[in-house]
Write an enzyme that holds these catalytic residues in place. Structure first.
Site, short mmCIF file in Angstrom:
data_model
loop_
_atom_site.label_atom_id
_atom_site.label_comp_id
_atom_site.label_asym_id
_atom_site.label_seq_id
_atom_site.Cartn_x
_atom_site.Cartn_y
_atom_site.Cartn_z
N GLU A 214 -10.18 3.97 9.48
CA GLU A 214 -8.83 4.47 9.75
C GLU A 214 -8.80 5.37 10.99
O GLU A 214 -7.89 5.25 11.82
CB GLU A 214 -8.36 5.25 8.51
CG GLU A 214 -7.03 5.95 8.67
CD GLU A 214 -6.62 6.70 7.42
OE1 GLU A 214 -7.48 6.87 6.51
OE2 GLU A 214 -5.46 7.11 7.34
N ASP B 71 2.05 3.21 3.24
CA ASP B 71 1.20 4.31 2.80
C ASP B 71 2.06 5.25 1.95
O ASP B 71 3.18 4.89 1.59
CB ASP B 71 0.55 5.04 4.00
CG ASP B 71 -0.94 5.35 3.74
OD1 ASP B 71 -1.31 5.44 2.57
OD2 ASP B 71 -1.69 5.51 4.71
N HIS C 190 0.92 5.40 -2.00
CA HIS C 190 0.34 6.37 -2.95
C HIS C 190 1.50 7.15 -3.53
O HIS C 190 2.10 7.98 -2.82
CB HIS C 190 -0.59 7.37 -2.25
CG HIS C 190 -1.70 6.76 -1.43
ND1 HIS C 190 -3.00 6.72 -1.85
CD2 HIS C 190 -1.68 6.16 -0.21
CE1 HIS C 190 -3.74 6.14 -0.92
NE2 HIS C 190 -2.97 5.79 0.08
N HIS D 84 0.83 -1.22 0.00
CA HIS D 84 0.00 0.00 0.00
C HIS D 84 0.86 1.26 0.00
O HIS D 84 1.46 1.62 1.00
CB HIS D 84 -0.93 0.00 1.22
CG HIS D 84 -1.91 1.13 1.23
ND1 HIS D 84 -3.13 1.07 0.60
CD2 HIS D 84 -1.85 2.36 1.79
CE1 HIS D 84 -3.77 2.21 0.77
NE2 HIS D 84 -3.01 3.02 1.50
N GLU E 167 -8.01 3.70 -8.30
CA GLU E 167 -8.88 4.10 -7.19
C GLU E 167 -10.18 4.75 -7.68
O GLU E 167 -10.16 5.58 -8.58
CB GLU E 167 -8.15 5.09 -6.29
CG GLU E 167 -8.95 5.50 -5.07
CD GLU E 167 -8.19 6.48 -4.18
OE1 GLU E 167 -7.81 6.09 -3.08
OE2 GLU E 167 -7.96 7.63 -4.61
#
Ligand code: MCF
Ligand code: FE
Length: 404
Positions: free
Chosen positions: A208, A307, A64, A62, A142
């Site tokens: 989250e 992340d 971005h 994971h 996404e």
């Protein structure tokens, strides 16, 4: 054909001595160095020597990439503050992260031993950089958007990006789907997307922050004002449980899950979903700490992710493992260290259903070699000492090709 050996070999499960790996594109055999040398005398023999360990390449499920330009743009400490800073700086950040910026992120991961990563992409802008990456990439297209009037347009845009990545699919590039979160994607959009899945990996951010929980459960809290102001929306689109119901029948990767309650964890366990734990991101965004010690008493398996640089200072899984060791202070240090190494290799490969993550015959030869300044006396301390003292790898192979 190459034979590589070192003092230790971590096969994705356990540490072994006196082992060597024979490989081309794939791993052909694991045996003692003597046996392999005798049997394959023509193969190039590489001895990494004492203090070195051969391991499966790491998997960061994971990340971005699109926020790679962030250093001090975004505000940390509280989820709402972070979200508002993302809204304010998003265009500027995305605009300033171009090819060179993606490449820096990909290279940082490569140097640290990440041979596979899962990139969540909002616009598809990093597609080209991901296709050019030496690593195996799971490209999570996404979908995000909560307004019913926009569903058709959002779906068309999502489908166009998904199809573009499907056309590029190969052994090292795997198209995939990300539903942003229960609070940000309209249920109709979720349904349309799920109808379209062709056995592709599926991921979502899930439970989250405390504000996400308050909004989904009570239609209240700071998200209320946020949704009213920005989207003219007065109620959440779904509950966490309804969201999980949508995902039934798929084995999803749920990122964060810090605020998932007992019932939700039971649903996750029954459905066979996997949780992706991002400890540094959770800390920086004011989301608290995932109760790993509780998760370990369920049958849910969890992975470790960095992340993006929108909520972290590096994309290095050694850094992430070090933070996890410090954050989960109640857990036994030695066994957590070994677990973390399994999680970034065999367990991640298992969740993604890819023939990597274990040094075994038939798997792709995604191999890293790490070296300590000296080797601890007790092998029980080896996983821990590796995590404490490694930042980058000495050598790295992907599908048998050397990249570092
Ligand atoms: O995982 C973190 C925090 N939670 C949610 N989203 C993101 C994270 N890092 C980046 N994002 C992205 C997300 O993919 O932020 C955008 C989305 O495109 C805006 S909505 C928070
Ligand atoms: Fe994320």
């Amino acid at each position: 054909m190459k034979i590589i050996t070192a003092e230790w070999l971590f096969d994705g499960e356990k540490f072994l001595k006196n082992k060597a790996v024979l490989f081309e594109e794939k791993i052909l055999a694991v045996d003692t160095p003597d046996t392999l040398k005798k049997r394959y005398s023509n193969a190039e023999f590489i001895d990494m020597g004492q203090n070195s360990t051969i391991m499966p390449g790491f998997i960061n499920p994971h990340v971005h990439l699109e926020f790679g330009a962030n250093k001090t743009h975004l505000s940390y400490g509280n989820f709402m503050t972070w979200l508002n800073s993302v809204i304010q700086k998003r265009d500027e950040l995305i605009e300033s992260c171009k090819a060179g910026c993606y490449k820096r992120e990909i290279d940082e991961m490569l140097a640290s031993g990440i041979t596979t990563f899962g990139a969540v992409s909002s616009y598809g802008k990093e597609l080209r950089a991901c296709l050019a990456a030496p690593q195996r990439v799971i490209f999570f297209n996404e979908a995000i958007g909560s307004q019913p009037a926009a569903v058709d347009a959002l779906y068309a845009d999502f489908l166009q990006r998904l199809n573009q990545s499907r056309e590029a699919a190969n052994d090292k590039f795997i198209p995939a789907i990300a539903i942003h979160s229960p609070y940000s994607v309209h249920p109709i959009l979720i349904k349309k997307i799920l109808q379209n899945i062709e056995n592709e990996p599926l991921s979502a951010h899930f439970m989250e922050s405390p504000v996400e929980k308050e909004w989904l459960e009570k239609a209240d809290g700071p998200f209320k004002e946020f949704f009213e102001n920005f989207l003219n929306q007065t109620k959440p689109l779904t509950t966490a449980k309804e969201f999980l119901k949508h995902l039934d029948g798929y084995k999803a990767l749920l990122t964060h899950a810090v605020w998932a309650d007992k019932d939700e964890l039971n649903l996750i366990a029954d459905a066979g979903h996997t949780i992706i734990h991002c400890p540094r991101s959770n800390r920086l965004l004011g989301c608290g700490r995932l109760r790993l010690e509780k998760l370990n008493s369920t049958k849910i398996s969890w992975l470790l992710g960095t992340d993006g640089l929108s909520s972290n200072t590096s994309l290095n899984l050694w850094d992430e493992m070090r933070s996890a060791l410090m954050m989960h202070y109640e857990m036994d240090l030695e066994s957590l260290a070994l677990d973390l190494l399994k999680v970034v290799t065999s367990k991640a490969a298992n969740a993604l259903n890819l023939p990597i993550g274990e040094i075994k015959e038939g798997n792709w030869a995604d191999i890293i070699i790490v070296t300590l300044p000296d080797i601890p006396e007790s092998s029980e301390q080896l996983p821990l000492q590796l995590i404490l003292h490694t930042t980058n790898v000495k050598q790295l192979y992907i599908s048998g090709e050397k990249y570092a």
